[in-house]
Design a protein around this motif. Structure first.
Motif, short mmCIF file in Angstrom:
data_model
loop_
_atom_site.label_atom_id
_atom_site.label_comp_id
_atom_site.label_asym_id
_atom_site.label_seq_id
_atom_site.Cartn_x
_atom_site.Cartn_y
_atom_site.Cartn_z
N ARG A 38 7.10 -8.28 12.52
CA ARG A 38 6.67 -9.45 11.53
C ARG A 38 7.53 -10.77 11.71
O ARG A 38 8.68 -10.66 12.21
CB ARG A 38 6.75 -8.82 9.97
N SER A 60 8.22 -14.37 6.87
CA SER A 60 7.40 -13.61 5.91
C SER A 60 8.11 -12.61 5.35
O SER A 60 7.47 -12.05 4.46
CB SER A 60 6.09 -13.20 6.59
N THR A 77 10.58 -10.49 2.86
CA THR A 77 10.97 -10.88 1.44
C THR A 77 12.27 -10.06 0.95
O THR A 77 12.82 -10.08 -0.02
CB THR A 77 10.05 -10.28 0.49
N GLY A 84 -1.98 -6.07 6.60
CA GLY A 84 -1.41 -4.71 5.87
C GLY A 84 -1.93 -3.62 6.60
O GLY A 84 -2.18 -3.49 7.76
N ASN A 92 0.53 -0.88 2.49
CA ASN A 92 1.15 -2.16 2.49
C ASN A 92 0.29 -3.38 2.62
O ASN A 92 -0.64 -3.34 3.49
CB ASN A 92 2.31 -2.12 3.65
N ASN A 99 0.20 -7.49 2.83
CA ASN A 99 0.95 -8.81 2.86
C ASN A 99 -0.19 -10.08 2.62
O ASN A 99 -0.98 -9.98 3.36
CB ASN A 99 1.53 -9.06 4.28
N TYR A 121 4.78 -15.88 0.74
CA TYR A 121 4.12 -14.68 1.22
C TYR A 121 4.60 -13.51 0.10
O TYR A 121 5.69 -13.52 -0.52
CB TYR A 121 5.20 -14.43 2.67
N THR A 145 4.48 -9.46 -0.61
CA THR A 145 4.30 -8.30 0.07
C THR A 145 4.34 -7.15 -0.99
O THR A 145 5.34 -7.15 -1.94
CB THR A 145 5.72 -8.01 1.02
N THR A 192 3.86 -2.82 -1.34
CA THR A 192 4.12 -1.69 -0.62
C THR A 192 3.75 -0.41 -1.92
O THR A 192 4.28 -0.80 -2.95
CB THR A 192 5.21 -1.04 0.19
N THR A 220 12.75 -9.24 -4.10
CA THR A 220 12.13 -8.25 -4.24
C THR A 220 12.39 -7.22 -5.26
O THR A 220 13.62 -7.39 -5.88
CB THR A 220 11.99 -7.32 -2.86
#
Lengths: 526, 1131
Positions: free
Chosen positions: B223, B227, B229, B636, B698, B700, B708, B710, B712, B758
């Motif tokens: 990635r 993007s 986190t 994702g 997941n 994104n 961005y 994310t 999960t 996060t």
């Protein structure tokens, strides 16, 4: 749109396969340890657990019994000055006494709770009966050392288990014996002659006839113990025992002896011969020598000290010992022909039953028979048990217990403890009769110091030497002698609420060696 | 419905739950997918109109309307002209042509990436001269060997320029003396001479400066850095291999913020303790998960395991990660936080070390050879006195009269120069359809203790192939490792040659014991030539190294395979799996003559074990991006995985019948003196079979390239929770990053500014076999009840983690700063507790505890000088971690958990409420209120003054560093490069029981000094309050020293600052077109200088890589200093 259909199909298949592989049906199999036994295998070899259970009654024998009860019963004394202040001069050593508490929970009650958890009560009530009898036998030793103990609530919590009063513990014992007797009788009726425990049972080789006698005998022993505290129950239970189907232990062949197995050595041999930490107590020496008792050379080994070789001179409890070598050569126990490395260890004898019946007869309880007959039979059964039958012994009305002389330190000397003779005197007072019965019982049930110490506390007999040094800081009277052991410190740290509550509400005194147990009532025997 | 019949009764519930959950996840993603299921790739039409649109705006609209993303250098389009467009239903190419017209910009399209590049100037060269040039072709790949499309290939000083195609291939006309320049966004540019053979293979390294840096994340997903986190750090293969060690994890030491590496003091091939952001689990594993190319591997230790007490005794047999060949590694990503790791689930609670390995490259075959040699010497010695001899003849201590000539260095007679030879070769070749990589490495090392050896051979074959028009990619990789470690030094008191060596009475000659360590004509214990048998069971050091050999051999096969199919431009499906199988054999022989403690009957003792550990892993993942037409973009994955671990094996040990005959049949099977019992000496290793199944997803979501999000979610099913009501547990994570420089107008000196945050939860399961308690049987065949309390309500351990951070770049991207704050709380820990006696349970298990780690991490990189041929880059990484035990199990009144029991030595390590992980407990000296030492005794010879030891254990220190700093520098000047790394671990305390014992025996220098100055000078008082300033040294040190002494007096600062590694390299000039393509020679060194070290040992070294025994030295082998040469050749 072709792509999208295909894509959806693929995604769906992805998940489907993913979830299928995710079936957790094998989890219980995976989480089962193949190097350990399955439940059915446990049941299949359940009987093999009984030998270790029986052996655990005397777990950590030296610290759990020998360095306390055996000495307090006047039987034995250690020549080893382990510490300046220790059990033998009434300074209670927590690390020693703790073993007499925790081992019976960890090694007897805990496995028996697993035997129960395996469904044995329903699947094999006969095995359950034997387990209960072993548990009562073992836990009686604990409550008789400490008093109130956690019993009915044991196993109910990881962090706090309440204590029961000693009366409640005894009532529970009687009711467990009831269960055991009923289960055994039912099994024996349905399966005559069967002995599923077989040789795994180190006491009776699986004979339920003997276990039934043991159950009745244990009931009688416990009943007599509480005669001062709860005479009604005592008489009822004793009469139940004496009139029970199956009978009591009556001949030496009925004696409950734990055979040695699996590399275990006779504990008396270990502490006496292997460790050199155990010698003959002055009290037993003076009675046996005074009576010219035929059991003297059977129980004892004469002194090896070059100053008085061959003499049966024991060691008095609570004396000053500067070095182990000073008293190591005093009279010892006979570890060459009787208390040998592989000799079995007794937990209850037929002789004891005759003396219990004698006392019961004295108290006028039904089924006890005649006191004199019981008394004399008890002596003869004991002499037969040790292979020294002496028909005239019961008629000896002259020999008296001897005085004690310590050849190395005259401050330990003492006149004879008692003037009681051997021969039954029907004209004697009940108190004299009781002293005679208990004194001979004491000589007969050697070397079970635990039982002898209990009798001494209950009846005051036999008369025993007091400790020479008393390091109890006034908590234990030298004259009335030690009455119990203090609860282990580990109970205060781990089970604090419960033990504090027990001391405040159930014990009836401070948590020290001077406080009397529930059955140890400070009053006359009659 | 047939499907359900497989899953009976309660199991079906688990299955249904899982189905329900996966359906939930699926529906969420599918709905989004179905809404926009009209992707048609390049045929996609776009409409776009507007006036004075900036190129960025145009690109952004195209990104919204198509699945394409743009990559470009901001500088390149900064000066472009605004455009006026009126486009309706045109193709992407048409739109691009329209907006780039006259902008001196060109584009390439590869899959869904549109790369915008600056156009090279107009062709002014005479075209006729060009025709004389031959075409040069080649392939450009990244470090992982993957082809790079869209790389600009430019002939230096000319206007000739092409871009590589989808397989990384290019062809350009160039003379063999000309130089090609390769450049692409996200990678370091590279220059390369054409050479004679006109076939060129180029590898571009990921740029440290680029904005659109590509990062390998969980499950191997690449990635863009912006993007992300959460914080990750990457270490390249080059950096890892610069100064080699026998355990590659040790090469990471000091290079990654928040990563604490403590090598075991156990010689060559030893393990390393790797902790990310502090220890958190009281009774579980604290080490990270190791993942190779997206798939987890095991880090299993030798069956012998790690020492668990200060007695030591059983040597370390190395860990799993050290088995790998570092030359196979392209790069390592360290995912430190729970958020980064959330997709790996329970295994990744302690972070993940992601290893990306090398692949074959398309194009010309290439061979790399590297050879490294280091010579290792002990970095310090204990300070011993030389003026007082043996107490009396036959005594083992040195409290005797003064001597002369006591300077002989016994240690020199014993320790040797260790060596480490590592030779590695790798070959890669391939076409654009299939690439092959082969490597072989041999490590041959000798420790500083005689007899300690490591021999390791690694083979790797990897094949990558593309089918069906590149839609199907198959990758398979086999590693085989064969390793033998001989005579790992024992740590601790038992069986350790260093006890006898260090304590040998001063002034006596040790050489006779070296020359003749055994009396060949004697038998039994008398065979060993050693005059002492004391409480430490010390033995002749040479006896131990020669007559108590141990061998640990390991054969490991690691097979990885993956198949990926690109279903559509927006969807691919991937199946991966691996089998990691390690077979360990361990043998320890003790010859007759070994101390009776280890060899009861005097005939010798044998211990053997064999153990096979196997991990099987499989996953199935669908990766997608939703071709949505808006400012929002969504991509994702959804997937499921299964991991199955099991161990099998046998151990046997016992005394021997025939002396020195080391074979299993010679072990005495019955206990001496007993007739009725026969003990089996063979035990099956508990298999610890456990299985973990998971469904994860997941998503994104990005908005306009500057926001961005994310998300999960993962649900695990752990077999270790079988028999409990619920063996399924779910945990989510969410993270957000904002690129401020694209959101807002920032000052010009800021090139890049990102903030990120996060929150994540990660669960960790419990060990197997705790929920179903089974009984065992003893050697006599008797049932033995297991009185542990079955844990029917066991909950999985759970770590909640919060992380906030920022990444900034300044001064033309030359200065790069990253800063992260984190806090993790680990709860529901599984603790064994000691229940009350009457519970009738020997052990209980509770879910309790709250261990908090909080801290900050930062990295700072600066491209300091870039002047002509001279460059200097420098980077600093630092981390602060505070570990707090907020709770152990207060609901059950349990406030302390013992990590290492004292076993009657004066060291214990705890987890105590209010303290921190690994607190050291020991005896302290008794002081009065004024801090004066209170002495016993009356000061007479018969009753001397003596310090008093506390009756109980008290807190005396904590070994965890409070702050860590690494500073690395790299200089290049033409063909010379120089790099060095300085690192420091600050704070913390360690205990030296070695010093305590040396003092007790009167051999240490302090005891000599004290005697020289007439006594130990103290500030003390006697029982009456009289001041005492001098105490007899022997009385003092015998009281405070020793293994059971006042250990509080042997606590030292754990701060250590060192020159960790340095390398001076020279690239040899090689003739163009010669046999060699490049030759580089380096002088390397490791652990060269301690700038600061107060402890009498290297506080970083650990006695055990487990949770206990941290911060204590008990005759541990000293750290080593390594100097050597490194040669790298490319053919």
């Amino acid at each position: 749109m072709q792509i999208s259909y295909k894509s959806i199909t693929v995604i769906f298949l992805t998940l489907l396969i993913g979830s299928l592989s995710g079936c957790t049906k094998d989890f219980e199999k995976i989480d089962t340890n193949p190097t350990a036994l399955s439940n059915s295998q446990t049941i299949a070899i359940l009987s093999t657990a009984y030998g270790p259970l029986e052996q655990s009654i005397y777990s950590n024998y030296q610290t759990a019994q020998n360095l306390s009860a055996d000495a307090y019963a006047g039987y034995m004394m250690s020549p080893t000055p382990f510490k300046a202040e220790y059990n033998l001069n009434y300074f209670l050593v927590d690390g020693w006494d703790r073993n007499g508490f925790v081992d019976q929970y960890n090694l007897v009650m805990a496995p028996i709770s697993k035997i129960a958890a395996a469904g044995t009560q329903a699947k094999a009530p006969d095995l359950w009966a034997v387990a209960l009898l072993i548990q009562v036998e073992a836990m009686d030793r604990v409550t008789d050392r400490f008093g109130p103990i956690p019993y009915s609530k044991a196993g109910t919590s990881l962090t706090s288990v309440a204590y029961d009063s000693q009366q409640a513990v005894y009532n529970e014992f009687f009711s467990q014996i009831d269960t055991a007797v009923a289960d055994l009788q039912a099994y024996m009726a349905a399966n005559p002659g069967k002995a599923p425990l077989g040789t795994s049972d180190l006491i009776y080789g699986g004979s339920y006839t003997e276990w039934l006698k043991f159950a009745n005998s244990l009931r009688l022993r416990l009943a007599m113990r509480i005669v001062k505290a709860d005479p009604v129950t005592a008489q009822a239970q004793a009469e139940k025992a004496m009139n029970a189907t199956g009978g009591l232990l009556s001949a030496p062949s009925d004696d409950a002896l734990i055979a040695q197995s699996g590399g275990r050595n006779n504990d008396i041999w270990t502490v006496t011969q292997s460790y050199g930490d155990n010698r003959l107590g002055a009290a037993l020496a003076t009675y046996l020598t005074g009576y010219s008792d035929p059991r003297l050379p059977v129980y004892c080994a004469p002194a090896t000290d070059p100053a008085f070789p061959g003499q049966y001179i024991g060691i008095r409890i609570g004396i000053n010992i500067a070095a182990k070598s000073d008293y190591e050569g005093y009279a010892s126990l006979n570890t060459t022909s009787n208390f040998t490395q592989t000799a079995p260890q007794l937990i209850m004898t037929a002789a004891e039953m005759w003396f219990l019946k004698a006392e019961a007869a004295l108290r006028g309880w039904s089924g006890a028979g005649d006191a004199q007959t019981d008394y004399e039979t008890g002596i003869n059964v004991s002499l037969a048990q040790w292979g020294v039958p002496s028909p005239n012994y019961i008629n000896d009305a002259t020999h008296l217990p001897a005085a004690y002389t310590d050849p190395k330190n005259s401050t330990n000397n003492s006149p004879a403890l008692s003037t009681i003779t051997i021969q039954w005197d029907p004209a004697a007072t009940d108190e004299q009769k009781l002293e005679r019965i208990i004194t001979q019982k004491w000589l007969a049930i050697f070397p079970d110091g635990q039982e002898a110490w209990a009798d001494f506390r209950r009846t005051g007999y036999p008369r025993l030497f007091t400790v020479v040094n008393n390091e109890s800081n006034g908590t234990i009277s030298t004259q009335t002698q030690i009455r119990r052991l203090a609860y282990p410190v580990s109970e205060y740290t781990a089970n604090g609420t419960a033990v504090n509550n027990a001391v405040q509400t159930l014990l009836g005194g401070a948590d020290n060696g001077g406080t009397r147990l529930w059955w140890d009532v400070n009053k006359g025997n009659f | 419905m047939e499907l359900f019949t497989y899953c009976k009764n309660r199991q079906r519930r688990g299955f249904l739950q899982k189905m329900a959950l996966s359906m939930k996840l699926t529906t969420a993603f599918l709905l989004l997918a179905v809404m926009q299921i009209s992707a048609r790739g390049l045929s996609q039409k776009i409409s776009l109109s507007g006036k004075k649109l900036s190129l960025e705006e145009v690109f952004s609209v195209i990104e919204q309307q198509t699945p394409f993303s743009f990559v470009y250098k901001y500088n390149d389009i900064q000066r472009s002209q605004p455009v006026n467009l009126r486009l309706r239903n045109v193709s992407v190419q048409q739109a691009l042509d329209a907006c780039l017209k006259g902008q001196h910009l060109s584009y390439t399209i590869e899959k869904d990436i549109i790369a915008i590049k600056k156009e090279v100037g107009e062709d002014k060269e005479d075209s006729s001269s060009l025709s004389l040039l031959e075409a040069v072709s080649g392939v450009v790949t990244n470090e992982a060997g993957e082809p790079l499309a869209g790389v600009t290939v430019h002939v230096q000083g000319s206007t000739r320029s092409v871009a590589t195609d989808g397989k990384g291939a290019f062809s350009i006309q160039a003379d063999e003396k000309e130089i090609l320049e390769f450049s692409i966004v996200g990678y370091e540019s590279k220059r390369m001479p054409v050479g004679a053979d006109k076939k060129i293979v180029v590898t571009l390294a990921v740029s440290q400066k680029s904005i659109n840096e590509i990062v390998v994340t969980a499950l191997g997903i690449r990635r863009s850095e912006k993007s992300l986190t959460y914080a990750t750090q990457q270490v390249s293969g080059d950096e890892l291999n610069r100064v080699k060690t026998d355990n590659l994890m040790n090469s990471l030491n000091g290079k990654v913020a928040g990563l604490t590496i403590s090598p075991s003091a156990s010689g060559v091939g030893g393990s390393a303790k790797v902790i990310l952001r502090g220890s958190r689990s009281a009774n579980g594993n604290n080490q990270p998960l190791y993942v190779i190319d997206g798939v987890p591997i095991t880090n299993s230790a030798n069956a012998n395991g790690q020492p668990t007490s200060t007695y030591g005794g059983s040597p370390d047999g190395g860990d799993g990660i050290s088995n790998l060949n570092p030359e196979d590694i392209a790069s390592i990503s360290v995912l430190e936080g729970a958020s980064a790791a959330a997709l790996y689930g329970s295994q990744a609670q302690n972070g993940v070390i992601l290893i990306t390995t090398k692949k074959g490259r398309a194009g010309q075959a290439q061979i790399n050879f590297s050879s490294s040699f280091t010579a290792d010497n002990i970095a310090y010695k204990p300070s011993l006195q030389s003026s007082y001899g043996q107490t009396k003849s036959g005594a083992t201590d040195s409290w005797g009269p003064s001597i002369s000539g006591g300077n002989h260095d016994n240690l020199k007679d014993f320790f040797q120069t260790g060596t480490n030879w590592t030779n590695a070769i790798n070959l890669s070749t391939g076409s654009t359809n299939a690439q092959t990589y082969f490597s072989y490495a041999n490590t041959s090392a000798k420790g500083v203790e005689p007899g300690n050896k490591l021999e390791r051979n690694n083979f790797t074959v990897r094949e990558t192939a593309h089918f069906l028009n590149d839609k199907l990619t198959v990758d398979a990789n086999i590693n085989y490792v064969a390793q033998t470690i001989n005579n790992s030094p024992a740590l601790g008191i038992y069986n350790n040659p260093l006890t006898g060596l260090y304590l040998f009475p001063r002034g006596l000659d040790i050489t006779p014991y070296k020359n003749q360590y055994l009396f060949a004509d004697s038998t039994g214990f008398a065979r060993q030539n050693w005059p002492f048998n004391d409480a430490l069971y010390q033995q002749n050091p040479w006896w131990i190294v020669h007559m108590e050999p141990n061998t640990a051999t390991r054969n490991r096969i690691l097979f990885n395979g993956s198949v990926r199919y690109d279903v559509a431009s927006w969807l691919n499906i991937q199946v991966r799996g691996n089998v990691d199988r390690t077979a360990d054999n361990y043998e320890s022989d003790e010859y007759a003559g070994t101390n009776a403690l280890y060899n009861t009957n005097g005939h010798g003792h044998l211990m053997l074990s064999n153990q096979t550990t196997e991990q099987k892993y499989g996953d199935l993942i669908a990766n997608f991006h939703i071709p949505i037409h808006s400012d929002f973009k969504i991509d994702g994955l959804i997937g499921s995985s299964i991991t199955d671990n099991t161990t099998q094996g046998l151990t046997l040990q016992g005394d021997l019948s025939t002396p020195d005959f080391f074979t299993p049949g010679n072990i005495i099977a019955s206990l001496a003196g007993l007739t009725s019992i026969t003990t089996s000496n063979t035990t099956a290793i508990v298999p610890n079979h456990s299985q973990l199944q998971a469904v994860f997803g997941n998503a994104n979501v990005s908005y306009k390239d500057w926001a961005y999000l994310t998300l999960t979610g993962r649900n695990d099913w752990s077999s270790n929770l079988a028999f409990t009501p619920n063996f399924s547990y779910f945990y989510p994570s969410a993270g957000l990053s904002l690129i401020l420089n694209q959101m807002l107008k920032l000052p010009k000196f800021i090139d890049y500014a990102k903030i990120r945050g996060t929150y994540a939860q990660v669960g960790n399961t419990v060990p197997p076999y705790l929920t179903f308690i089974q009984n065992t049987q003893n050697a006599a065949g008797q049932l033995v009840f297991n009185t542990a309390n079955a844990f029917r309500t066991l909950k999985p351990e759970r770590t909640n983690s919060t992380e906030l951070g920022t990444d900034l770049r300044f001064l033309d991207n030359k200065l790069k700063v990253s800063f992260t704050y984190y806090k993790t709380n680990t709860k529901n820990q599984y603790f064994p507790i000691q229940p009350v006696t009457a519970s009738l349970y020997s052990t209980g298990y509770v879910n309790a505890g709250n261990i908090q780690n909080s801290g900050i991490e930062f990295t700072l990189g600066y491209d300091l000088i870039h002047r002509g041929a001279f460059t200097w880059t420098t980077s600093v990484n630092g981390a602060v971690n505070r570990n707090k035990v907020l709770d152990v199990d207060s609901k059950d009144s349990i406030n302390s958990f013992v990590l290492t029991s004292n076993y009657n030595n004066a060291y214990e390590s705890h987890l105590t409420k209010g303290g921190s992980y690994g607190d050291i407990y020991g005896y302290t000296i008794q002081r009065d209120a004024q801090g004066r030492i209170v002495l016993n005794g009356s000061g007479t010879a018969a009753d001397p003054y003596k310090p008093q030891q506390s009756s109980a254990f008290n807190y005396i220190g904590n070994p965890n560093p409070k702050f860590q700093l690494g500073w690395s520098n790299e200089f290049t000047y033409k063909k010379v490069s120089f790099s060095f790394l300085v690192d420091g671990k600050f704070g913390g305390q360690v205990l030296s029981l070695t010093q305590a014992i040396l003092d007790q025996y009167g051999v240490s220098k302090v005891t000599g000094d004290a005697r020289n100055q007439g006594g130990v000078k103290i500030n003390g008082v006697d029982n009456t309050g009289k001041a005492i300033t001098t105490v007899n040294p022997q009385v003092w040190y015998e009281a405070i020293g020793g293994r059971t002494g006042i250990s509080g007096e042997y606590i030292y600062s754990a701060t250590v600052v060192r020159l960790r590694e340095a390398a001076l390299g020279y690239t040899l000039p090689v003739p163009n077109g010669g046999f060699f393509k490049s030759v580089k020679l380096s002088l390397i060194g490791r652990n060269l200088i301690y700038f600061y070290k107060k402890a009498p040992f290297d506080p970083e070294l650990t006695m055990s890589t487990g949770n206990g025994l941290s911060g204590v030295d008990v005759f541990n082998q000293p750290a080593t200093r390594n100097i050597g040469l490194n040669l790298n050749v490319t053919f």
